[in-house]
Design a protein around this motif. Structure first.
Motif, mmCIF file in Angstrom:
data_model
loop_
_atom_site.group_PDB
_atom_site.id
_atom_site.type_symbol
_atom_site.label_atom_id
_atom_site.label_comp_id
_atom_site.label_asym_id
_atom_site.label_seq_id
_atom_site.Cartn_x
_atom_site.Cartn_y
_atom_site.Cartn_z
ATOM 1 N N THR A 15 53.030 35.806 38.045
ATOM 2 C CA THR A 15 52.003 34.966 38.657
ATOM 3 C C THR A 15 51.916 35.217 40.162
ATOM 4 O O THR A 15 50.935 34.834 40.801
ATOM 5 C CB THR A 15 52.286 33.474 38.384
ATOM 6 N N ASN A 16 52.922 35.866 40.738
ATOM 7 C CA ASN A 16 52.824 36.244 42.151
ATOM 8 C C ASN A 16 51.801 37.360 42.338
ATOM 9 O O ASN A 16 51.106 37.410 43.359
ATOM 10 C CB ASN A 16 54.194 36.668 42.674
ATOM 11 N N ARG A 17 51.695 38.248 41.368
ATOM 12 C CA ARG A 17 50.642 39.260 41.405
ATOM 13 C C ARG A 17 49.271 38.588 41.269
ATOM 14 O O ARG A 17 48.312 38.945 41.963
ATOM 15 C CB ARG A 17 50.854 40.281 40.295
ATOM 16 N N GLN A 18 49.184 37.615 40.367
ATOM 17 C CA GLN A 18 47.935 36.873 40.196
ATOM 18 C C GLN A 18 47.548 36.153 41.479
ATOM 19 O O GLN A 18 46.368 36.111 41.857
ATOM 20 C CB GLN A 18 48.071 35.870 39.052
ATOM 21 N N LEU A 19 48.537 35.580 42.147
ATOM 22 C CA LEU A 19 48.274 34.868 43.398
ATOM 23 C C LEU A 19 47.710 35.816 44.453
ATOM 24 O O LEU A 19 46.725 35.490 45.134
ATOM 25 C CB LEU A 19 49.550 34.203 43.903
ATOM 26 N N LEU A 20 48.305 36.975 44.598
ATOM 27 C CA LEU A 20 47.807 37.939 45.580
ATOM 28 C C LEU A 20 46.414 38.452 45.224
ATOM 29 O O LEU A 20 45.583 38.669 46.108
ATOM 30 C CB LEU A 20 48.784 39.108 45.715
ATOM 31 N N LYS A 21 46.154 38.642 43.944
ATOM 32 C CA LYS A 21 44.816 39.082 43.535
ATOM 33 C C LYS A 21 43.784 37.997 43.860
ATOM 34 O O LYS A 21 42.656 38.302 44.282
ATOM 35 C CB LYS A 21 44.796 39.408 42.039
ATOM 36 N N PHE A 22 44.164 36.737 43.672
ATOM 37 C CA PHE A 22 43.257 35.646 44.036
ATOM 38 C C PHE A 22 43.000 35.662 45.540
ATOM 39 O O PHE A 22 41.854 35.521 45.992
ATOM 40 C CB PHE A 22 43.835 34.298 43.612
ATOM 41 N N ILE A 23 44.058 35.819 46.329
ATOM 42 C CA ILE A 23 43.915 35.873 47.786
ATOM 43 C C ILE A 23 43.010 37.039 48.179
ATOM 44 O O ILE A 23 42.131 36.899 49.039
ATOM 45 C CB ILE A 23 45.307 36.002 48.450
ATOM 46 N N GLN A 24 43.227 38.183 47.556
ATOM 47 C CA GLN A 24 42.426 39.371 47.850
ATOM 48 C C GLN A 24 40.935 39.110 47.621
ATOM 49 O O GLN A 24 40.088 39.480 48.453
ATOM 50 C CB GLN A 24 42.901 40.529 46.977
ATOM 51 N N ASN A 25 40.612 38.472 46.509
ATOM 52 C CA ASN A 25 39.212 38.224 46.162
ATOM 53 C C ASN A 25 38.617 37.042 46.929
ATOM 54 O O ASN A 25 37.486 37.111 47.422
ATOM 55 C CB ASN A 25 39.086 37.977 44.658
ATOM 56 N N HIS A 26 39.400 35.984 47.064
ATOM 57 C CA HIS A 26 38.893 34.754 47.665
ATOM 58 C C HIS A 26 38.578 34.930 49.146
ATOM 59 O O HIS A 26 37.648 34.304 49.668
ATOM 60 C CB HIS A 26 39.904 33.626 47.461
ATOM 61 N N PHE A 27 39.342 35.790 49.809
ATOM 62 C CA PHE A 27 39.173 35.961 51.257
ATOM 63 C C PHE A 27 38.593 37.336 51.603
ATOM 64 O O PHE A 27 38.792 37.842 52.708
ATOM 65 C CB PHE A 27 40.516 35.761 51.963
ATOM 66 N N SER A 28 37.867 37.930 50.673
ATOM 67 C CA SER A 28 37.355 39.288 50.865
ATOM 68 C C SER A 28 36.376 39.404 52.030
ATOM 69 O O SER A 28 36.231 40.476 52.626
ATOM 70 C CB SER A 28 36.692 39.787 49.573
ATOM 71 N N GLU A 29 35.695 38.308 52.374
ATOM 72 C CA GLU A 29 34.756 38.358 53.490
ATOM 73 C C GLU A 29 35.451 38.193 54.834
ATOM 74 O O GLU A 29 34.858 38.465 55.881
ATOM 75 C CB GLU A 29 33.683 37.284 53.320
ATOM 76 N N GLN A 30 36.706 37.758 54.807
ATOM 77 C CA GLN A 30 37.448 37.556 56.055
ATOM 78 C C GLN A 30 38.402 38.699 56.364
ATOM 79 O O GLN A 30 38.727 38.939 57.523
ATOM 80 C CB GLN A 30 38.241 36.244 55.981
ATOM 81 N N ALA A 31 38.845 39.393 55.329
ATOM 82 C CA ALA A 31 39.814 40.468 55.552
ATOM 83 C C ALA A 31 39.784 41.444 54.389
ATOM 84 O O ALA A 31 39.494 41.073 53.247
ATOM 85 C CB ALA A 31 41.222 39.891 55.717
ATOM 86 N N GLU A 32 40.100 42.683 54.698
ATOM 87 C CA GLU A 32 40.306 43.698 53.668
ATOM 88 C C GLU A 32 41.779 43.678 53.295
ATOM 89 O O GLU A 32 42.636 43.927 54.139
ATOM 90 C CB GLU A 32 39.922 45.074 54.209
#
Length: 207
Positions: A15-32
């Protein structure tokens, strides 16, 4: 802003991988945000030439070229996983890319505490002289009950945790900007830290 997210486990299901994937997608407009796995990195074995294996060098290069790092760690027996500790040992013994690098620590666990002890453990490790990461203070994101935290599309289903994560991420972006400016103004200290050795610190004594 360019960040990397390190999945702090060699488990195929986390679920730590899932968490990072969520962060990656959720904040895609703020950071790559590029996700980095540690599954293929061999266990640490102190090299005489202090040169890292290819997998470690690749991760190190990504850390060096990133503005900041997010590490998501599970908790095993009140500590970070052995695989994550091994990777950190490689980095500290060879290239030392985490020196003065802004780091945000997050974590998910199946229980209710959200890897709190592991996060404290990781903070302690990253403060070692060979690492000297700049860890975001006074903020931690703990995701408990993580087996039920994501829906089939990977969305975090706990609204209060989404809000908390958004606040933490905004703080981290500001922390990255401020830290990197300070480091830029005092770059010589970073280079001095990269030359640190325990042998020199102990007057040439070795274990």
């Amino acid at each position: 802003m360019k960040l990397i997210g390190i999945v702090g486990t060699n488990s195929n299901q986390s679920t730590n991988r899932q968490l990072l994937k969520f962060i990656q997608n959720h904040f895609s407009e703020q950071a790559e945000i590029e996700l980095c796995e540690i599954k293929e990195i061999p266990a640490f074995n102190e090299p005489e030439d202090k040169l890292p294996p290819t997998e470690v060098k690749q991760l190190s290069d990504k850390i060096i070229h990133a503005d900041g790092v997010i590490i998501s760690t599970p908790e095993y027996d009140h500590a970070i996983p052995a695989a994550l500790k091994s990777v950190i040992e490689w980095l500290s013994y060879t290239t030392r890319p985490l020196i003065d690098k802004p780091v945000m620590i997050v974590g998910a666990s199946h229980g209710s505490l959200g890897s709190s002890r592991a996060q404290a453990h990781l903070r302690q490790i990253l403060d070692a002289p060979e690492l000297k990461a700049r860890i975001m203070p006074s903020a931690e994101f703990l995701l408990g009950r993580s087996l039920n935290a994501f829906d089939e599309s990977g969305q975090l289903v706990y609204p209060e945790k989404v809000t908390e994560l958004e606040e933490c991420f905004d703080e981290f972006l500001l922390f990255v900007e401020i830290t990197n400016q300070l480091v830029k103004d005092h770059r010589f200290k970073t280079e001095q830290n990269k030359q640190f050795t325990w042998e020199a610190a102990n007057g040439g004594e070795q274990e």
